[in-house]
Every structure is written in structure tokens, then in C-alpha cells.
Design an enzyme around this catalytic site. Structure first.
Site, PDB file in Angstrom:
ATOM      1  N   CYS A 249       0.812  -1.220   0.000  1.00 34.17           N
ATOM      2  CA  CYS A 249       0.000   0.000   0.000  1.00 34.17           C
ATOM      3  C   CYS A 249       0.843   1.267   0.000  1.00 34.17           C
ATOM      4  CB  CYS A 249      -0.927   0.002   1.208  1.00 34.17           C
ATOM      5  SG  CYS A 249      -2.206  -1.244   1.106  1.00 34.17           S
ATOM      6  N   GLU A 371      -2.270  -3.249  -5.379  1.00 36.03           N
ATOM      7  CA  GLU A 371      -3.605  -3.877  -5.387  1.00 36.03           C
ATOM      8  C   GLU A 371      -4.569  -2.969  -6.133  1.00 36.03           C
ATOM      9  OE1 GLU A 371      -4.347  -4.718  -1.271  1.00 36.03           O
ATOM     10  OE2 GLU A 371      -3.379  -6.680  -1.402  1.00 36.03           O
TER      11      GLU A 371
END
Ligand code: AHR
Length: 649
Positions: A249, A371
Site C-alpha cells: 500500500c 492492489e
């Protein structure tokens, strides 16, 4: 263990693959493993078992990165984080300023002013929960300093233990009106795990300080901007075939403002542009891309960097770089390839060379996005892909599968990635242990010949998200499926890798540490023994299971392979049940076995067992030498175990 002696051979078929076998004239061992050396399965990808390294849980700052001073450059949003100011407000002042900065990336510094001869002032830094110093070891102190207001004094730099006792000191003098770096080595006179660094100013006038830094001399490879040796060693023992970095992230950022930009992380640490990261703390980037590449080289691991695809974290509410403004982000990716692989006289290659590495880093893989999913992602990925393929067709590009690992969203991601023609599809799964058992065969039925699979992040999340044996067994069972399908699944990594106790945003994690100690979890040892005993090719085998033995549940998960260099047959067996599992092992074809071998066994009595600082090897592999093996032979797999049998030939 169930043993019976019978003269007949009895085979009962129960269900599709459940067979009860009773062998002739000997002890009855009802589960049989047949290995056929005349058959060949998947070539096992040399990159199958790697590591995923993200600065989460204070993995880098306060962890791997050996800098002992917290907030050395006063760039933390709370400017005095890590610092204590000790001074008399009537005669002195200590304040963070940004009037005449060290450089444009490092704008804040601290100014210490005394207007009275008798005045005294101190700056104290406690590091990340107390500094660790060891008697007779050296510590490199450095600082950028300049003075104002006719400063006529000097700095005294002191290592103090928790009681304020001086354990080592140095004097820095000759400060000028221009920023200059000063450095000195301080030898610690005693050991303390709660030490602090004190900078005292003596004299009247003002002193400005920035990049106040303290490193142990004894870092990994003795490097000056180095890494904590014990934490790298534990990673090295895992023998990762690649390292995926720097996230995760943090590559995406909460918004594009704090997305990870690799160019901010290279060169002199004083010019790196730190960043308050998505995990809620300030990243100094002292461990930056150059250092990641060096680490990969040290460990013989393939570097697998990930760059932002022009999208911030979609789970947290995405920001998209408009397609007509994407050039800058695409250029970052192109420049990264030049930085890693370009000749030392190319623009970015020269920056690598200037840091001490004229030879290329030989980058082969690059991830675009983490992601990410949806049409905005695919549109951006295609632009990156087109530009990178034009200039660097040899670089394999990794596309993210998003957060879905099954179901329609996952299928859609696969279809999109396939139609774009990406090289590698990166899937992430954080699921309960049972999911991993249920998915041991997941890749048996995947389409071949489209894209390689990178299981870029996975971990079994059981009760309390603890790194216990239950999670480790489930991961090991899943890994037998990855290895068996390694023609397709070419790379995999557990996630996240490190956790600094008390500074954590995410559990479970593979390796736990504090300021003094480190230990591997049961899952760490699974990764380690699988990686150290990988083999080159899968040898097809058949595990014929007695249903009585299993009480209706499958207990055993297995993959078998062959290692060309040693000639060993490698059996990886996971016993999920608490019962011992006797298995008759037979090997057909080839030239038989020598009778010698080795068993590497990871097991414990209780699924809830974990390692800890007090008991770091409660669940750790033990090695048993084997001899006198004659085919077929019986081997009893312990309850709750992962066993690797290496049979010499
Ligand atoms: O591994 C922790 C996080 O999990 C990673 O940063 C992210 O990719 C995933 O959501």
C-alpha cells in the site's frame, strides 16, 4: 500408529481418491506415497520462494535501517518528535526553523541559541524507544551544522545510559557560517538498551543543526548508511529468491501526495525527500531504492520493484492521475530501469554509479501498481506497458489482480490482464487457515500459457491473527500446491515480512523484532525450509490415503521433487492432524536410493504454539539423519508437522 499383519493385498476405493491399501506380508501402513522417477512434473521456478519487503510495522525506520536517531532531520510533521529540549528559557532558545535550509528536500533544521555565557542547553534523542549501545563498540555520529550570531563555541556529543551516566563522548568544533557535515566515532564505555544521544552546545550565539545521525559501525556488511545486521541475517537465512519492494500500500499512498516515488529515495541521505507514509509514520527513505538493490545483490535475490500506476490506494478512496498527465509517472518507471540497468554514463545510471555501484543491478521484473483494479487501472497499465516495451522489451511486467482473489472480480481481473498481454499476474490472499487447505489444488486447473502467476502476498489469518503453528501448517500445505504448479506459479511471498513489537499496524508477520532481539515465527521456518529445499523439478507422486486414518478429513498434503545438483529426492509433507501419520514410501524408476537421507521436521504439540523472544525456537525445524532406508520404507510423520525428507541417491 495402526499396524496389522496380513498376507493379502486389499484395496478399497472410497470416494474418488481415497484408497485403503493393505500390503502383503508386512506391517500394514495404510497410507502410501508412490513416487515415479520416470515421470517429470513441472520445472520448479528458481524464483518460487521470495520475500515481500514493505516499510510497515516500522520495518525500515526503527528496524532494518540502522539509524538510531529518530527524526534526525526534523521533517516529521510533529517537528520535535523524538527530541527533548533541555534549556533555560531566560537565556536560551531551541526551535525548529526553515529559513536557510540544508537543501530543498530537507527544509527544516533546529536552531539552538544562547545569549548568556553561563547558559547551557541540550538536545536529547531517545531513538525508537531507547537506543541500544554495546560496550567497546563504535558508533558513527554525524551532523550538518552551521552557526550564526558570532557563535564562538563547540558541540559536545554524548552517549548517556538510562541514568544519565556518560558512556562516551566527542567534541565537534570549527563550525562555520555554511552548512558542513561533521562526523566522529564514539566508543561506548558500557552497554545499555535505554541509552540516549545528547547534543550539548557550549558558547554564545546560535548553532543550526540538521541530519543529526548515529549509526552503529557494525552494520550489515559494515555499510555507512547501513542496515541492522541481525535483521538482515534472519532474512538471508530464508534464502529469498527475490525481494519485492517497497510495498504494498505504501507504493499507492493514501492519496497521490504520499505515494512512494523512488527518485526521492536515492543519493545522499541528506537529500532524500522523506514521506509520512500510509501506515501512519514518517519514512526517512534512509533505506531507499539503491539500498534495496544492494540488499538484493547481497542475498542473491532478484530485485522486483513496484512503482505507482498513477493511482492512489483504491481501498482508501482512489485518486487517479489523468491519462493525459501520466507521462511523469511513466517516465519514473523508465528512469528506474535506466537507474538499475543503464550504463554508468547514462543519466540515471550515473546516479547509481555515483553511489558506488557502476555495474548494473540487472533488473528483470517490474510491477506497475499494487492492489489496483478496474478500467482506470487497466487503461493506465497499458500506457506503462506500451512505453516500457518500446524501450525495454526484456523487462517482465507484473500486473495486480486487485484485492479479489476469487469470484467474478478476480475472474474479470484475470481476463483483463490477459487481454492486455501482461507477463505476470500478482494475486494476494489473506484468508483463514482452512481457505489455504481448501485451495491446495487452486492452481491445478488454471489456464496455462497465458501469464505467469505471482502470489505476491499471502498469509493465513487464524484466531487472533497470531503467527502460530496452525497458520504455518496451512501455509505449508498451500505451498505444496504452489510448488506442484510451479510451471505457472513462478513466484510467491508471504506478507508482511517484519513486525517491530509495539510499533505494529498489521499482524500476522513472518519475523518479529525489538531493539535488541529478533525471532522467526513458525511460518518463517516454513518459508525457510521450503526455500532451502526447493529442488529443480516436480516428480509426480500419488498419495493414497486411508480414510480411517483421516477420520473423514484430509490430513496429509504433499509435493515431491528432485534436485539435480545433489541428486536428492525431496518429499515435502504436511500433516495437519494431531495424529502421527505412518506412510509407506515407494519410489519407482531411476536408480533407487542410497539408503541415507535427512528429515527436516517442524512440529509441536499444540496448534496454538508460537515463538516468542523468550522461546524463539519453540517451533523450529529439527534435523534427523536417516540411514538404512530400503524401498519401500515406512516413515511416520509427526502430528501437526511439516516434514521435508531428502533422500540421497
Ligand atoms: O501486507 C500488508 C498490505 O496488505 C500490503 O501493503 C497491501 O498490498 C495488502 O493490502
Amino acid at each position: 500408529m495402526k499396524k496389522t499383519t496380513l498376507i493379502i493385498l486389499l484395496i478399497l476405493l472410497i470416494g474418488s481418491n481415497t484408497i485403503v491399501i493393505v500390503s502383503a506380508g508386512e506391517e500394514i501402513v495404510s497410507t502410501v506415497l508412490n513416487i515415479d522417477l520416470d515421470k517429470k512434473g513441472a520445472l520448479i521456478s528458481p524464483l518460487l520462494y521470495g520475500a515481500f519487503l514493505e516499510d510497515i510495522n516500522h520495518t525500515a525506520d526503527g528496524g532494518l535501517y540502522a539509524e538510531m536517531v529518530r527524526n534526525r532531520s526534523f521533517e516529521f510533521l510533529r517537528r520535535y518528535t523524538g527530541w527533548q529540549r533541555v534549556y533555560d528559557r531566560n537565556t536560551a532558545k531551541i526551535e525548529v526553523e526553515d529559513k536557510l535550509s540544508l537543501n530543498e528536500n530537507n527544509t527544516h533544521y533546529i536552531k539552538l541559541s544562547i545569549d548568556d555565557e553561563a547558559g547551557e542547553l541540550e538536545l536529547r534523542n531517545y531513538g525508537y524507544g531507547g537506543m541500544v549501545i554495546e560496550k567497546d563498540k563504535g558508533y558513527r555520529f554525524s551532523v550538518y551544522a552551521r552557526c550564526e550570531d558570532s557563535f564562538d563555541g563547540f558541540l559536545r556529543v554524548i552517549l548517556e545510559n538510562e541514568e544519565g551516566k556518560r558512556c562516551g563522548e566527542a567534541k565537534i568544533e570549527g563550525l562555520t557560517a555554511e552548512w558542513q557535515q561533521y562526523s566522529t566515532i564514539i566508543k561506548a564505555g558500557e552497554t545499555s538498551t535505554e541509552a540516549r544521544l545528547v547534543v550539548m552546545v557550549a558558547g554564545t550565539g546560535s548553532v543550526c543543526l540538521d541530519m543529526i545521525s548515529l549509526f552503529p559501525i557494525d552494520t550489515w556488511k559494515g555499510r555507512e548508511n547501513g542496515l541492522r545486521k541481525d535483521l538482515v541475517e534472519v532474512l538471508a537465512e530464508m534464502k529469498p529468491a527475490f525481494i519485492r519492494f517497497p510495498g504494498g500500500c505504501i507504493v499507492e499512498g493514501n492519496s497521490l501526495v504520499n505515494a512512494y516515488r523512488w527518485k526521492d529515495t536515492i543519493g545522499d541521505p541528506a537529500v532524500r525527500k522523506g514521506n509520512p507514509n500510509l501506515w501512519g509514520y514518517y519514512q526517512s527513505y534512509g533505506l531507499g531504492f539503491y539500498d534495496y538493490f544492494l540488499l538484493c545483490g547481497d542475498l542473491g535475490a532478484e530485485p522486483v520493484p513496484i512503482v505507482n500506476a498513477g493511482i492512489s490506494c483504491q481501498v482508501r478512496g482512489p485518486q487517479f492521475v489523468p491519462l493525459d498527465e501520466l507521462d511523469e509517472w511513466v517516465q519514473d518507471a523508465l528512469d528506474l530501469i535506466e537507474y538499475a540497468n543503464g550504463p554508468a554514463d547514462s543519466f540515471w545510471g550515473a546516479k547509481r554509479a555515483a553511489s558506488g555501484h557502476p555495474e548494473p543491478f540487472n533488473l528483470k521484473y517490474l510491477g506497475i501498481g499494487n492492489e489496483n483494479w478496474g478500467r482506470e487501472y487497466y487503461a493506465r497499465f497499458e500506457v506503462f506497458q506500451q512505453e516500457i516495451r518500446k524501450k525495454y522489451p526484456e523487462i517482465k511486467l507484473i500486473i495486480g489482480a486487485g484485492v479479489a482473489y476469487e469470484g467474478p472480480d478476480h475472474r474479470a481481473a484475470w481476463n483483463q490482464a490477459e487481454s492486455i498481454g501482461a507477463d505476470i499476474f500478482d494475486e494476494h490472499m489473506y484468508c483463514p487457515p482452512q481457505w489455504f487447505y481448501d485451495n491446495v489444488e487452486r492452481y491445478d486447473s488454471y489456464d496455462r500459457g497465458k501469464m505467469d502467476i505471482f502470489v505476491g502476498e499471502y498469509a493465513a489469518h487464524g484466531e487472533g491473527n497470531s503467527n502460530n503453528l496452525e497458520a504455518a501448517l496451512a501455509e505449508a500445505a498451500f505451498m505444496t500446491g504452489l510448488e506442484r504448479n510451479s510451471d505457472l506459479v513462478t513466484m510467491s511471498a508471504y506478507a508482511p515480512l517484519y513486525n517491530k513489537v509495539g510499533s505494529s499496524q498489521w499482524t500476522p508477520d513472518l519475523i518479529w523484532f525489538n531493539n535488541t532481539d529478533v525471532y522467526g515465527t513458525p511460518g518463517y521456518y516454513v518459508q525457510q525450509i521450503f526455500s532451502q529445499n526447493q529442488g529443480d523439478i516436480v516428480i509426480p507422486s500419488e498419495l493414497l490415503i486411508n480414510s480411517d486414518n483421516q477420520e473423514g478429513n484430509r490430513a496429509l498434503y504433499c509435493v515431491t521433487g528432485y534436485d539435480y545438483q545433489s541428486g536428492d529426492i525431496i518429499i515435502k509433507m504436511v500433516n495437519k492432524s494431531g495424529e502421527e501419520q505412518p506412510v509407506k514410501i515407494d519410489i519407482r524408476g531411476g536408480a533407487g536410493i542410497s539408503g541415507r537421507g535427512r528429515a527436516i521436521i517442524l512440529s509441536s504439540d499444540n496448534l496454538r504454539d508460537e515463538n516468542s523472544f523468550a522461546h524463539p525456537r519453540k517451533v523450529a525445524p529439527v534435523i534427523e539423519e536417516l540411514s538404512g532406508l530400503v524401498l519401500p520404507f515406512n516413515y511416520v510423520f509427526k502430528g501437526y508437522s511439516v516434514t521435508i525428507l531428502r533422500l540421497n541417491r
